[in-house]
Design an enzyme around this catalytic site. Structure first.
Site, PDB file in Angstrom:
ATOM      1  N   HIS A  22      -3.915  -3.588   7.211  1.00  0.00           N
ATOM      2  CA  HIS A  22      -2.627  -4.304   7.231  1.00  0.00           C
ATOM      3  C   HIS A  22      -2.819  -5.775   6.881  1.00  0.00           C
ATOM      4  CE1 HIS A  22       1.523  -5.068   8.682  1.00  0.00           C
ATOM      5  NE2 HIS A  22       1.017  -6.253   8.996  1.00  0.00           N
ATOM      6  N   GLU A  23      -3.735  -6.433   7.570  1.00  0.00           N
ATOM      7  CA  GLU A  23      -3.930  -7.860   7.339  1.00  0.00           C
ATOM      8  C   GLU A  23      -4.546  -8.132   5.965  1.00  0.00           C
ATOM      9  OE1 GLU A  23      -2.463  -9.800   9.209  1.00  0.00           O
ATOM     10  OE2 GLU A  23      -2.108  -8.435  10.890  1.00  0.00           O
ATOM     11  N   HIS A  26      -1.818  -8.534   3.396  1.00  0.00           N
ATOM     12  CA  HIS A  26      -1.289  -9.903   3.346  1.00  0.00           C
ATOM     13  C   HIS A  26      -2.263 -10.840   2.618  1.00  0.00           C
ATOM     14  CE1 HIS A  26       2.048  -8.978   5.928  1.00  0.00           C
ATOM     15  NE2 HIS A  26       1.299  -8.734   6.996  1.00  0.00           N
TER      16      HIS A  26
END
Length: 455
Positions: A22-23, A26
């Site tokens: 997820h990170e 980003h």
């Protein structure tokens, strides 16, 4: 307690992989958009480990509270920015770029789910066939005249090949419509259509097992209650049970088949049971106390024995399912889309009160399911990871301040207003978002404890 390290390890691996993916979504898109990343952190709070890497000397860190992570970018609203680096600040980017960076995290979770499903479908796995058991009297399945041993071939015309396919389709249908048609074939190869009414699935706010309320259960063969395996050191061996023992009665209740014995043991956690046996033609009796094991959010009793079976039953009720490259990819996309849409629908029903908040699960329940799926096999564990990845992606897209969806909402408002929200407005929204998340986490944690201690 002996299984706790295994369950924790399974949970940590799932959580760690999903947070990193997820990170990294980003992070990767921020870099592509020319934004400087200051820190990539797994976890929150005090830093346990850190290392600076790359041209920008990004700080890669692991922090003390592991339930999440974050990517900190250069931003004039959060600190002083050198004039020569102002063009690399997040707040200086266009709304389109900022939105792309924000949505990249959830999209990375969906992409991971697709890849995981794709791999599992290509490698193949052994699955239970969709064979139905005798439904309890009074349930919708009983009223539909479903009988033991009928195999489902299709649900409303959609082909069904595994038990998981059947379960998933019925859950989807129960949310969308009042009834469904099951095309079944019995052991005499006679084809029939059973109309199953689905309203009971949503009773009690969808709390518990919806298919159990419909009376849908797996086929139970009439195997005699003869022990084919006794686990060394287990409750059964300690009580004196041996391979070949035929259990005739439990607490005075006659046992006609293996599944009857299993049901009694499962419901008798930490309670002594009196077993009447036949061993090599001689009658005898033993007392055994089942040990509690976590399963689907509750404790079930087990004594460490298995049925005597030459493998014929296993061969009759299982099938190996594998798909080609393109077919597996298409199925993975559909699986991810369907489960994402289903999650959104159920969240919407929570807001309207149709679905109980007791269905919210926290880290304890997730850890329990992670351990259970890992024990069942690699393919089950990978599917579980894909499911949690989808849930994480959907959750983060909700329009709640502090979540990715909340930031997307800010950007939409900015497009309409043609100027950003004021810092005061965003500060108030952040406080509201934190409060909402705190309440949801409190509900989830309470549900976890309730399942753990009360089943």
């Amino acid at each position: 307690m002996s299984e706790l390290p295994f369950y924790l390890a399974a949970f940590v691996v799932v959580l760690g992989v999903l947070i990193v993916v997820h990170e990294y979504g980003h992070y990767a898109v921020a870099r592509l958009c020319g934004v400087k990343v200051l820190r990539f952190s797994i976890g929150f709070g005090r830093v346990l480990w850190q290392k600076r890497l790359g041209r920008d000397q990004t700080e890669w860190a692991v922090s003390i509270f592991p339930l999440g992570g974050y990517v900190k970018m250069l931003d004039e609203r959060e600190g002083e920015v050198l004039p020569e680096e102002a063009h690399r600040a997040f707040n200086r980017q266009s709304v389109g770029k900022r939105s792309l960076i924000v949505v990249a995290g959830p999209l990375a979770n969906f992409a991971l789910a697709i890849l995981l499903y794709w791999a599992v479908f290509m490698l193949g796995s052994e699955e239970l066939m969709p064979i139905l058991g005798t439904p309890p009297a009074g349930t919708p399945a009983a009223m539909a005249s479903i009988s033991n041993g009928e195999q489902v071939r299709a649900v409303d015309g959609q082909p069904v090949s595994t038990w998981n396919d059947l379960r998933w389709l019925l859950l989807q249908k129960a949310v969308e419509q009042e009834s469904t048609e099951l095309e079944v074939v019995n052991e005499r190869n006679e084809i029939a259509v059973r109309r199953l009414y689905l309203a009971a699935a949503g009773e009690q706010g969808w709390e518990g097992d919806a298919l159990e309320r419909l009376g849908i259960g797996f086929y139970r063969p009439n195997l005699p209650a003869v022990l084919g395996k006794v686990v060394a050191g287990g409750p059964g061996e300690r009580a004196g049970l041996q391979v070949g023992d035929h259990v005739l009665a439990v607490d005075g209740r006659p046992i006609a088949a293996w599944h009857e014995l299993v049901l009694i043991i499962r419901d008798a956690t930490e309670r002594s049971l009196h077993l009447e046996l036949e061993r090599q033609g001689q009658a005898l009796a033993v007392d055994v106390i089942p040990e509690g094991h976590p399963e689907r959010g509750r404790l079930v009793g087990k004594i460490g024995v298995a049925v005597a079976d030459d493998g014929q039953f296993r061969r009759e009720v299982r099938t190996f399912v594998r798909y080609g490259f393109f077919e597996a990819g298409g199925k993975a996309l559909k699986e991810t889309w369907d489960k994402s849409a289903f999650s959104l629908v159920m969240m919407g029903k929570m807001l309207t009160g149709e679905v109980s908040l007791k269905n919210l699960s926290g880290p304890v329940t997730i850890a329990d399911y992670a351990g259970q799926s890992a024990k069942l096999g690699f393919d089950y564990y990978i599917k579980f990871m894909a499911l949690v990845s989808i849930s994480l992606g959907v959750l983060n897209l909700l329009p709640i301040p502090v979540l990715d969806g909340g930031h997307l909402l800010y950007h939409m408002i900015e497009v309409v207003r043609r100027r950003p929200l004021t810092e005061r407005a965003m500060g108030i929204a952040q406080q509201v978002g934190v409060s909402i998340l705190f309440v949801l986490m409190a509900f989830a944690f309470f549900n976890d404890l309730n399942r753990l201690f009360f089943g």
